[in-house]
Scaffold this motif. Structure first.
Motif, PDB file in Angstrom:
ATOM      1  N   ARG A   1      98.603 114.959 -27.167  1.00 25.08           N
ATOM      2  CA  ARG A   1      99.637 114.121 -26.584  1.00 25.08           C
ATOM      3  C   ARG A   1     100.631 114.929 -26.257  1.00 25.08           C
ATOM      4  N   GLY A   2     100.476 116.001 -25.605  1.00 24.83           N
ATOM      5  CA  GLY A   2     101.482 116.937 -25.013  1.00 24.83           C
ATOM      6  C   GLY A   2     101.870 118.014 -25.992  1.00 24.83           C
TER       7      GLY A   2
ATOM      8  N   GLU B   1      88.780 122.802 -38.174  1.00 26.36           N
ATOM      9  CA  GLU B   1      88.941 122.985 -36.773  1.00 26.36           C
ATOM     10  C   GLU B   1      88.761 121.752 -35.953  1.00 26.36           C
ATOM     11  N   ALA B   2      89.564 121.076 -35.062  1.00 27.43           N
ATOM     12  CA  ALA B   2      89.364 119.918 -34.456  1.00 27.43           C
ATOM     13  C   ALA B   2      88.840 120.289 -33.096  1.00 27.43           C
TER      14      ALA B   2
ATOM     15  N   ASN C   1      74.095 116.023 -24.630  1.00 27.10           N
ATOM     16  CA  ASN C   1      73.513 115.132 -23.440  1.00 27.10           C
ATOM     17  C   ASN C   1      72.092 114.446 -23.697  1.00 27.10           C
ATOM     18  N   GLU C   2      71.149 114.857 -24.750  1.00 26.64           N
ATOM     19  CA  GLU C   2      70.036 114.173 -24.835  1.00 26.64           C
ATOM     20  C   GLU C   2      70.138 112.762 -25.503  1.00 26.64           C
ATOM     21  N   SER C   3      71.057 112.606 -26.467  1.00 29.36           N
ATOM     22  CA  SER C   3      71.268 111.578 -27.424  1.00 29.36           C
ATOM     23  C   SER C   3      72.434 110.904 -26.589  1.00 29.36           C
ATOM     24  N   VAL C   4      73.349 111.286 -25.718  1.00 29.86           N
ATOM     25  CA  VAL C   4      74.584 110.677 -25.041  1.00 29.86           C
ATOM     26  C   VAL C   4      75.456 110.139 -26.286  1.00 29.86           C
ATOM     27  N   ARG C   5      75.549 111.252 -27.278  1.00 29.44           N
ATOM     28  CA  ARG C   5      76.499 110.998 -28.388  1.00 29.44           C
ATOM     29  C   ARG C   5      77.504 112.242 -28.543  1.00 29.44           C
ATOM     30  N   ILE C   6      78.735 111.899 -29.035  1.00 22.93           N
ATOM     31  CA  ILE C   6      79.735 112.943 -29.596  1.00 22.93           C
ATOM     32  C   ILE C   6      79.615 113.257 -30.903  1.00 22.93           C
ATOM     33  N   TYR C   7      79.986 114.240 -31.081  1.00 19.60           N
ATOM     34  CA  TYR C   7      80.042 114.919 -32.544  1.00 19.60           C
ATOM     35  C   TYR C   7      81.334 115.677 -32.520  1.00 19.60           C
ATOM     36  N   GLY C   8      81.882 115.716 -33.810  1.00 17.06           N
ATOM     37  CA  GLY C   8      83.084 116.851 -33.801  1.00 17.06           C
ATOM     38  C   GLY C   8      83.711 116.574 -35.039  1.00 17.06           C
ATOM     39  N   ASN C   9      85.162 116.917 -35.219  1.00 19.02           N
ATOM     40  CA  ASN C   9      86.222 116.763 -36.183  1.00 19.02           C
ATOM     41  C   ASN C   9      87.453 116.443 -35.491  1.00 19.02           C
ATOM     42  N   ASN C  10      88.249 115.618 -36.396  1.00 23.03           N
ATOM     43  CA  ASN C  10      89.497 115.342 -35.948  1.00 23.03           C
ATOM     44  C   ASN C  10      90.550 116.163 -36.394  1.00 23.03           C
ATOM     45  N   GLY C  11      90.275 117.108 -37.068  1.00 23.13           N
ATOM     46  CA  GLY C  11      90.932 117.902 -37.985  1.00 23.13           C
ATOM     47  C   GLY C  11      91.003 117.698 -39.585  1.00 23.13           C
TER      48      GLY C  11
ATOM     49  N   ASN D   1      97.816 113.590 -37.504  1.00 27.56           N
ATOM     50  CA  ASN D   1      97.135 114.208 -36.397  1.00 27.56           C
ATOM     51  C   ASN D   1      95.731 113.262 -36.166  1.00 27.56           C
ATOM     52  N   GLU D   2      95.176 113.023 -37.331  1.00 25.33           N
ATOM     53  CA  GLU D   2      93.704 112.429 -37.221  1.00 25.33           C
ATOM     54  C   GLU D   2      94.065 110.938 -36.861  1.00 25.33           C
ATOM     55  N   ARG D   3      94.979 110.308 -36.978  1.00 21.43           N
ATOM     56  CA  ARG D   3      95.271 108.933 -36.448  1.00 21.43           C
ATOM     57  C   ARG D   3      95.441 109.164 -34.806  1.00 21.43           C
ATOM     58  N   ILE D   4      96.288 110.094 -34.479  1.00 16.72           N
ATOM     59  CA  ILE D   4      96.642 110.328 -33.119  1.00 16.72           C
ATOM     60  C   ILE D   4      95.144 110.530 -32.298  1.00 16.72           C
ATOM     61  N   PHE D   5      94.633 111.511 -32.834  1.00 19.13           N
ATOM     62  CA  PHE D   5      93.334 111.819 -32.220  1.00 19.13           C
ATOM     63  C   PHE D   5      92.156 110.889 -32.250  1.00 19.13           C
ATOM     64  N   ASN D   6      92.150 109.935 -33.063  1.00 18.34           N
ATOM     65  CA  ASN D   6      91.139 109.078 -32.828  1.00 18.34           C
ATOM     66  C   ASN D   6      91.635 107.576 -31.930  1.00 18.34           C
ATOM     67  N   ASP D   7      93.110 107.601 -32.133  1.00 20.71           N
ATOM     68  CA  ASP D   7      93.507 106.706 -31.062  1.00 20.71           C
ATOM     69  C   ASP D   7      93.442 107.204 -29.536  1.00 20.71           C
ATOM     70  N   MET D   8      93.707 108.551 -29.267  1.00 16.18           N
ATOM     71  CA  MET D   8      93.407 109.200 -28.193  1.00 16.18           C
ATOM     72  C   MET D   8      92.008 108.766 -27.642  1.00 16.18           C
ATOM     73  N   LEU D   9      91.174 108.716 -28.401  1.00 15.18           N
ATOM     74  CA  LEU D   9      89.364 108.773 -27.964  1.00 15.18           C
ATOM     75  C   LEU D   9      89.453 107.237 -27.309  1.00 15.18           C
ATOM     76  N   LYS D  10      90.158 106.325 -27.883  1.00 15.28           N
ATOM     77  CA  LYS D  10      90.027 104.690 -27.566  1.00 15.28           C
ATOM     78  C   LYS D  10      90.793 104.523 -26.189  1.00 15.28           C
ATOM     79  N   GLU D  11      91.745 105.415 -25.890  1.00 13.82           N
ATOM     80  CA  GLU D  11      92.434 105.252 -24.575  1.00 13.82           C
ATOM     81  C   GLU D  11      91.736 105.957 -23.440  1.00 13.82           C
ATOM     82  N   VAL D  12      90.935 106.814 -23.563  1.00 11.79           N
ATOM     83  CA  VAL D  12      90.537 107.869 -22.715  1.00 11.79           C
ATOM     84  C   VAL D  12      89.616 107.003 -21.487  1.00 11.79           C
ATOM     85  N   ASP D  13      89.786 107.250 -20.092  1.00 12.32           N
ATOM     86  CA  ASP D  13      88.844 106.660 -19.233  1.00 12.32           C
ATOM     87  C   ASP D  13      88.364 107.543 -18.200  1.00 12.32           C
TER      88      ASP D  13
END
Length: 262
Positions: free
Chosen positions: A160-161, A172-173, A179-189, A222-234
Motif C-alpha cells: 500500500r505504498g 518473511e512475507a 503453475n501446475e496446480s494453479v495455486r498460490i502459496y506464501g506468507n503474509n508476514g 500488516n497481515e490484515r492489509i496483505f489479505n485485503d490487498m489480495l481481494k482487490e487485485v485484478d
C-alpha cells in the motif's frame, strides 16, 4: 542362363525389393504414430477447467489438475444444488498410444480424457469422443500460464505504498505461484496462506478464497492489509525483477522482489 530363368530371377528380385520397401514404409509410419503422441509432444500437465453437461442440474463446473507425477485432483460443483460441491483425487495412466489418460479416484471410479493441445476431451464410458449437439461442451480448457510469474518466489518489499521491512517478530512475507496446480502459496508476514488464482490474457489475475493459518502475532495490522490487498487485485506487471499487484490503473497495491536464486 536361359531367357526364362533370367526373367524369373528379375521377377523375384523386383518382388523382394517391393516387399522390403513396403516393410520399411510401415515401420516408418508406425514410428511416427508412436512418437507423435500427446504425452511426448505436449506440455500437458496443469489445471483444466470447464462446465460439463449435467442431466439434473445446470452444469458441472469442473476443475481438474493433472500432475507430472501421475496424480490428479478434481473439484466438481453441481450448479444449482446447495450440496453439490465434491472433491476427489487419485492417479491416472496413459494408454499405449500416449493420447488418452484414465483417471482412477480413491473411490475406484474412473474417467477417461483424450489429451489435446491445451484441452482435455471428456470421453464416454467406452472411451470414445462424444458426438452430437453437445459435443463441444465435453471439454476442459487449460488455464492460462505465464512463466515469468509462475514457479518463482516473490518477496514483499512494498505494501500500500509503504516500504515493507521484516522485523525480528515477523516472518518473511512472500508469494509463490505454482503453475501446475494453479495455486498460490506464501506468507503474509504472520501466517501461511494458500488458495487458487486465475490468469487471463492481458496480465489479468484474480485470486480465489485464500486460506490462512491462525497463529497470533505481535502485529496483526500488516497481515490484515496483505489479505485485503489480495481481494482487490485484478492485474499485475513484471519489470526488472519486480512484481506489482495492481487494481485497474491505480498505483500498485503491493510490490514484490524476485527472491535470490530464482
Amino acid at each position: 542362363m536361359s531367357k526364362l530363368s533370367y526373367y524369373l530371377f528379375l521377377s523375384v528380385f523386383f518382388i523382394s525389393c517391393q516387399a522390403e520397401k513396403s516393410s520399411l514404409e510401415n515401420k516408418s509410419d508406425n514410428y511416427e504414430i508412436i512418437s507423435d503422441t500427446s504425452r511426448a509432444s505436449l506440455d500437458w500437465n496443469g489445471t483444466y477447467k470447464g462446465i460439463l453437461p449435467c442431466a439434473d442440474c445446470e452444469g458441472i463446473e469442473t476443475r481438474l489438475t493433472i500432475k507430472s507425477d501421475g496424480e490428479f485432483e478434481r473439484s466438481m460443483k453441481y450448479l444449482g444444488k446447495d450440496d453439490g460441491l465434491f472433491f476427489d483425487r487419485g492417479t491416472f495412466e496413459w494408454d499405449d498410444l500416449g493420447r488418452t489418460i484414465l483417471l482412477t479416484g480413491e473411490n475406484g471410479e474412473s474417467q477417461a480424457y483424450q489429451v489435446g493441445e491445451n484441452v482435455l476431451f471428456h470421453l464416454d464410458q467406452e472411451g470414445n469422443r462424444i458426438s452430437g449437439n453437445l459435443a463441444d461442451m465435453y471439454r476442459l480448457e487449460k488455464s492460462f500460464a505465464d512463466y515469468a510469474l509462475e514457479n518463482k518466489k516473490w518477496v514483499l518489499i512494498e505494501l500500500r505504498g509503504t516500504p515493507y521491512q521484516q522485523d525480528e517478530n515477523q516472518k518473511e512475507a512472500f508469494l509463490f505461484f505454482e503453475n501446475e496446480s494453479v495455486r498460490i502459496y506464501g506468507n503474509n508476514g504472520c501466517n501461511a496462506i494458500n488458495g487458487a488464482y486465475e490468469i487471463e490474457a492481458g496480465n489479468r489475475i484474480r485470486f480465489g478464497n485464500i486460506a490462512s493459518t491462525m497463529m497470533a502475532c505481535p502485529t496483526m495490522e500488516n497481515e490484515r492489509i496483505f489479505n485485503d490487498m489480495l481481494k482487490e487485485v485484478d492485474n499485475y506487471s513484471i519489470a526488472d525483477g519486480q512484481l506489482s499487484l495492481n487494481k485497474a490503473r491505480m498505483a500498485p497495491l503491493a510490490r514484490f522482489q524476485l527472491a535470490d536464486g530464482e
